[in-house]
Design an enzyme around this catalytic site. Structure first.
Site, PDB file in Angstrom:
ATOM      1  N   SER A  65       0.906  -1.163   0.342  1.00  0.00           N
ATOM      2  CA  SER A  65      -0.020   0.598   0.139  1.00  0.00           C
ATOM      3  C   SER A  65       0.396   0.898  -0.159  1.00  0.00           C
ATOM      4  CB  SER A  65      -1.055  -0.240   1.598  1.00  0.00           C
ATOM      5  OG  SER A  65      -2.522  -0.249   0.844  1.00  0.00           O
ATOM      6  N   LYS A  68       0.174   4.000  -3.347  1.00  0.00           N
ATOM      7  CA  LYS A  68      -0.390   4.053  -3.341  1.00  0.00           C
ATOM      8  C   LYS A  68      -0.826   5.474  -3.272  1.00  0.00           C
ATOM      9  CE  LYS A  68      -3.935   0.954  -1.432  1.00  0.00           C
ATOM     10  NZ  LYS A  68      -4.399   0.312  -0.008  1.00  0.00           N
ATOM     11  N   TYR A 193      -1.965  -3.349 -11.167  1.00  0.00           N
ATOM     12  CA  TYR A 193      -2.424  -3.238  -9.773  1.00  0.00           C
ATOM     13  C   TYR A 193      -1.282  -3.889  -8.863  1.00  0.00           C
ATOM     14  CZ  TYR A 193      -4.022  -2.553  -5.249  1.00  0.00           C
ATOM     15  OH  TYR A 193      -3.806  -2.620  -2.920  1.00  0.00           O
ATOM     16  N   TYR A 245      -4.246   3.298   7.564  1.00  0.00           N
ATOM     17  CA  TYR A 245      -4.904   2.482   7.232  1.00  0.00           C
ATOM     18  C   TYR A 245      -6.255   3.124   8.809  1.00  0.00           C
ATOM     19  CZ  TYR A 245      -2.634  -1.294   5.226  1.00  0.00           C
ATOM     20  OH  TYR A 245      -1.653  -1.524   4.476  1.00  0.00           O
ATOM     21  N   VAL A 263       1.043  -3.636   4.054  1.00  0.00           N
ATOM     22  CA  VAL A 263       0.858  -4.856   5.193  1.00  0.00           C
ATOM     23  C   VAL A 263       1.990  -5.954   4.406  1.00  0.00           C
ATOM     24  CG1 VAL A 263      -1.471  -4.994   4.313  1.00  0.00           C
ATOM     25  CG2 VAL A 263      -0.191  -6.202   2.251  1.00  0.00           C
TER      26      VAL A 263
END
Ligand code: GLU
Length: 309
Positions: A65, A68, A193, A245, A263
């Site tokens: 992540s 992102k 992705y 998160y 993660v």
């Protein structure tokens, strides 16, 4: 100039090592299970040649992540705010990163922010390029520039492992396609992705990326800007409000550094106008953040008064 941040790191790592035992390595992407839950490493970059580092700071891990943040910056550079924020919102969510709940309950149906999976998929679908290969090349080149490491590439095994098991992300993408948030083939988007998430770095690369973000996209070794000021500011704001998160609120209180976790156990920290922090600790807490990494950042922030609040 001598970096004074590193000198107590060894001791701090010893202090937090025990926390790894109460965390768990991510298992929903089978390839991530190979990680050693006992690992913990950190690097700090202050803009000099020297990176202060301790623990498993040279072990490669995938961005997951953390990517992102970088695709958001690239999509904003490609299209500008109006286009990007017509597809994704700016509000934090108290839900887990892969939740579909808010997509269904919000009208119009667009993901709440670019740091949850649905939002990241929408952002990734905007990256310019005539093929996935070209898009991935652009993204990897961007990561290489931000880290100053021209060797960075993606881990094919991790990408394949996620692609084969990404049915939850597929369902988010299909839902968004039905509602006009994204267009095109879902599996083509998932292919890009999962490769984006599998870009591999170590703590030192991550610390330099953090430094670049902290300094409005300035190249860590040279003196030019890779990300426009306004975009770097915007990205760091998302890191504060949504980067950890559904633990982002508590993290802002306990640590107070713009940060993003993944993660795989990585966390990038960007102290505005200050240092970049790269951290790796694959044993995760129940919300998906590195359990020892969170504690280590708390200690580092307190020791050096790094909270922006
Ligand atoms: N590739 C992961 C996923 O989409 C990233 C999740 C994360 O690091 O939070 O599930």
């Amino acid at each position: 100039m001598v970096c004074h941040y590193g000198k107590d790191l060894k001791e701090m790592i010893e202090q937090v090592k025990g926390y790894t035992k109460s965390g768990k390595v991510a298992d929903y992407i089978p390839a991530l299970l190979k990680a050693n839950g006992d690992d913990i490493g950190v690097a700090i970059f202050d803009g000099n040649e020297t990176c202060f580092s301790e623990g498993e700071h040279h072990k490669p891990f995938t961005l997951q992540s953390i990517s992102k943040v970088l695709t958001l910056a690239l999509a904003l550079m490609d299209h500008g705010e109006d286009v990007v924020f017509s597809k994704v919102g700016m509000e934090p969510t108290g839900d887990p990163f892969n939740s579909i709940a808010k997509l269904e309950s919000h009208i119009p149906s667009k993901p709440l922010n670019p740091m949850i999976n649905a939002g990241a998929l929408a952002v990734t679908s905007l990256i310019k390029g005539s093929s996935n290969e070209e898009k991935l090349d652009r993204l990897i080149q961007f990561v290489r520039e931000l880290s100053g490491n021209s060797q960075i590439t993606y881990n094919q095994n991790v990408a394949k492992s996620e692609f084969e098991t990404a049915d939850l992300n597929r369902s988010l993408a299909y839902f968004m396609k039905q509602h006009g948030v994204i267009s095109g083939e879902v599996d083509v988007l998932l292919d890009f992705y999962t490769k984006q998430c599998a870009i591999e770095v170590d703590c030192e690369d991550l610390a330099k990326i953090g430094y670049s973000l902290a300094h409005q996209g300035e190249h860590p070794d040279k003196n030019y800007s890779i990300i426009p000021f306004e975009i770097a500011r915007l990205v760091k704001t998302f890191m504060v409000t949504c980067g950890m998160y559904n633990a982002s609120g508590e993290f802002a209180i306990r640590v107070g550094i713009p940060a993003k976790s993944g993660v795989s156990g990585g966390i990038v920290g960007a102290v505005p106008g200050g240092i970049g922090i790269g951290l790796y600790g694959p044993a995760l807490d129940e919300k998906g953040n590195s359990i020892a990494g969170m504690k280590l950042l708390e200690l580092i922030s307190a020791k050096y008064h790094l909270s922006i609040f």
